[in-house]
Design a protein around this motif. Structure first.
Motif, short mmCIF file in Angstrom:
data_model
loop_
_atom_site.label_atom_id
_atom_site.label_comp_id
_atom_site.label_asym_id
_atom_site.label_seq_id
_atom_site.Cartn_x
_atom_site.Cartn_y
_atom_site.Cartn_z
N LEU A 48 -12.21 -5.51 -13.97
CA LEU A 48 -11.24 -4.53 -13.50
C LEU A 48 -10.57 -3.85 -14.69
N THR A 49 -10.14 -2.62 -14.49
CA THR A 49 -9.51 -1.82 -15.54
C THR A 49 -8.11 -1.44 -15.10
N ARG A 50 -7.19 -1.47 -16.03
CA ARG A 50 -5.80 -1.10 -15.75
C ARG A 50 -5.73 0.34 -15.27
N ALA A 51 -4.96 0.56 -14.24
CA ALA A 51 -4.74 1.90 -13.66
C ALA A 51 -3.25 2.18 -13.67
N PRO A 52 -2.68 2.56 -14.82
CA PRO A 52 -1.22 2.70 -14.92
C PRO A 52 -0.64 3.75 -13.98
N GLU A 53 -1.44 4.69 -13.53
CA GLU A 53 -0.95 5.68 -12.58
C GLU A 53 -0.59 5.05 -11.22
N ASP A 54 -1.06 3.83 -10.99
CA ASP A 54 -0.77 3.13 -9.74
C ASP A 54 0.17 1.93 -9.92
N ASP A 55 0.76 1.78 -11.11
CA ASP A 55 1.78 0.74 -11.27
C ASP A 55 2.93 1.06 -10.31
N TYR A 56 3.65 0.05 -9.89
CA TYR A 56 4.69 0.27 -8.88
C TYR A 56 5.79 -0.77 -9.00
N LEU A 57 6.88 -0.53 -8.29
CA LEU A 57 7.97 -1.49 -8.17
C LEU A 57 7.79 -2.22 -6.84
N HIS A 58 7.70 -3.53 -6.91
CA HIS A 58 7.45 -4.32 -5.69
C HIS A 58 8.60 -4.15 -4.71
N PRO A 59 8.31 -3.70 -3.49
CA PRO A 59 9.38 -3.42 -2.54
C PRO A 59 10.12 -4.64 -2.00
N LYS A 77 0.83 -1.21 0.00
CA LYS A 77 0.00 0.00 0.00
C LYS A 77 0.87 1.26 0.00
N SER A 78 1.97 1.22 0.71
CA SER A 78 2.82 2.40 0.86
C SER A 78 3.50 2.82 -0.44
N VAL A 79 3.61 1.92 -1.43
CA VAL A 79 4.27 2.27 -2.68
C VAL A 79 3.28 2.50 -3.83
N ILE A 80 2.00 2.38 -3.55
CA ILE A 80 0.97 2.64 -4.56
C ILE A 80 0.42 4.03 -4.31
N PRO A 81 0.49 4.92 -5.29
CA PRO A 81 0.06 6.30 -5.06
C PRO A 81 -1.34 6.45 -4.45
N SER A 82 -2.32 5.67 -4.89
CA SER A 82 -3.69 5.84 -4.38
C SER A 82 -3.93 5.13 -3.04
N ALA A 126 4.20 -7.25 -14.03
CA ALA A 126 3.83 -6.74 -15.36
C ALA A 126 3.90 -7.83 -16.43
N ILE A 127 4.75 -8.84 -16.23
CA ILE A 127 4.87 -9.91 -17.21
C ILE A 127 3.84 -11.03 -17.03
N PRO A 131 14.08 -7.56 -5.60
CA PRO A 131 15.28 -6.75 -5.85
C PRO A 131 15.23 -5.96 -7.15
N GLU A 132 15.92 -4.84 -7.13
CA GLU A 132 16.07 -4.00 -8.32
C GLU A 132 16.63 -4.84 -9.45
N GLY A 133 16.11 -4.62 -10.65
CA GLY A 133 16.58 -5.33 -11.82
C GLY A 133 15.92 -6.68 -12.05
N HIS A 134 15.20 -7.20 -11.07
CA HIS A 134 14.52 -8.49 -11.23
C HIS A 134 13.32 -8.30 -12.16
N PRO A 135 13.09 -9.24 -13.10
CA PRO A 135 12.00 -9.07 -14.06
C PRO A 135 10.60 -9.05 -13.44
N LEU A 136 10.46 -9.55 -12.21
CA LEU A 136 9.15 -9.55 -11.55
C LEU A 136 8.89 -8.29 -10.72
N ARG A 137 9.88 -7.41 -10.63
CA ARG A 137 9.71 -6.23 -9.77
C ARG A 137 8.65 -5.25 -10.28
N PRO A 138 8.62 -4.91 -11.58
CA PRO A 138 7.56 -4.00 -12.03
C PRO A 138 6.18 -4.67 -11.93
N HIS A 139 5.26 -4.00 -11.25
CA HIS A 139 3.91 -4.51 -11.06
C HIS A 139 2.89 -3.56 -11.68
N VAL A 140 1.82 -4.15 -12.17
CA VAL A 140 0.71 -3.38 -12.72
C VAL A 140 -0.48 -3.52 -11.78
#
Length: 183
Positions: free
Chosen positions: A150-161, A85-90, A136-137, A164-173
């Motif tokens: 449900l509808t995609r809300a790209p303004e709330d996409d985030y990097l999973h805390p 929740k803390s890394v999702i803008p909404s 995202a994948i 690790p950085e660079g991991h292909p699963l880190r970007p979340h939609v």
């Protein structure tokens, strides 16, 4: 308990431990998670689901086929964990999710069970909105999100805390749906 045409969705029991550990330990099922869970991790996760249900009165549920009683996986709603929740803008409150045993993939069971949980969240709990998120994948889960409205809300996409950085699963939609009743 929630029921659909083909599924019973029920609170967890300690007797579900073997089936839950097999589900969460399956590398095919967990391909969009950082790793399969070891037995002790799965047992702790199952206990957490049971505790959350006891605390909140809702949560992720055991899904089983009505016709056979076979364990299908987990489907349900829950509070968005604070770290996410803390890394999702909404800062959404309620999520919907599922993890289905791969032997049941392609039968429409995830959208069927998730639709029942979505309706429960809106009609019974009167949640103003629900969200779902995934790597995202993970396009199969994104298709389920779309199938249940449900509808995609790209303004709330985030990097999973926790990834690790660079991991292909880190970007979340993130996908969302407002309560059609306007609650």
């Amino acid at each position: 308990m929630l029921q659909t045409t083909r599924l019973n969705l029920r609170p967890w029991r300690t007797s579900d431990a073997d089936a839950y550990a097999a589900l969460q330990g399956d590398p095919i099922v967990r391909r969009f998670f950082p790793a399969p869970l070891r037995r002790e991790q799965a047992e702790a996760d199952l206990a957490a689901h049971m505790d959350k249900f006891a605390t909140n009165g809702f949560g992720m549920l055991a899904a089983e086929l009505k016709s056979t009683g076979d364990f299908v996986g987990l489907i349900g709603i829950g509070r968005v964990p604070d770290i996410i929740k803390s890394v999702i803008p909404s800062q959404p409150e309620i999520e919907i999710g599922w993890v289905i045993n791969h032997s049941f993939w392609g039968q429409g069971l995830a959208p069927e069970g998730a639709t029942a949980c979505r309706d429960y969240a809106f009609q019974t709990l009167e949640c103003p909105e629900i969200v779902a998120f995934t790597a995202a994948i993970n396009t199969p889960s994104q298709r389920v999100m779309e199938k249940i409205g449900l509808t995609r809300a790209p303004e709330d996409d985030y990097l999973h805390p926790r990834i690790p950085e660079g991991h292909p699963l880190r970007p979340h939609v993130l996908y969302r749906m407002k309560n059609p009743a306007g609650s």
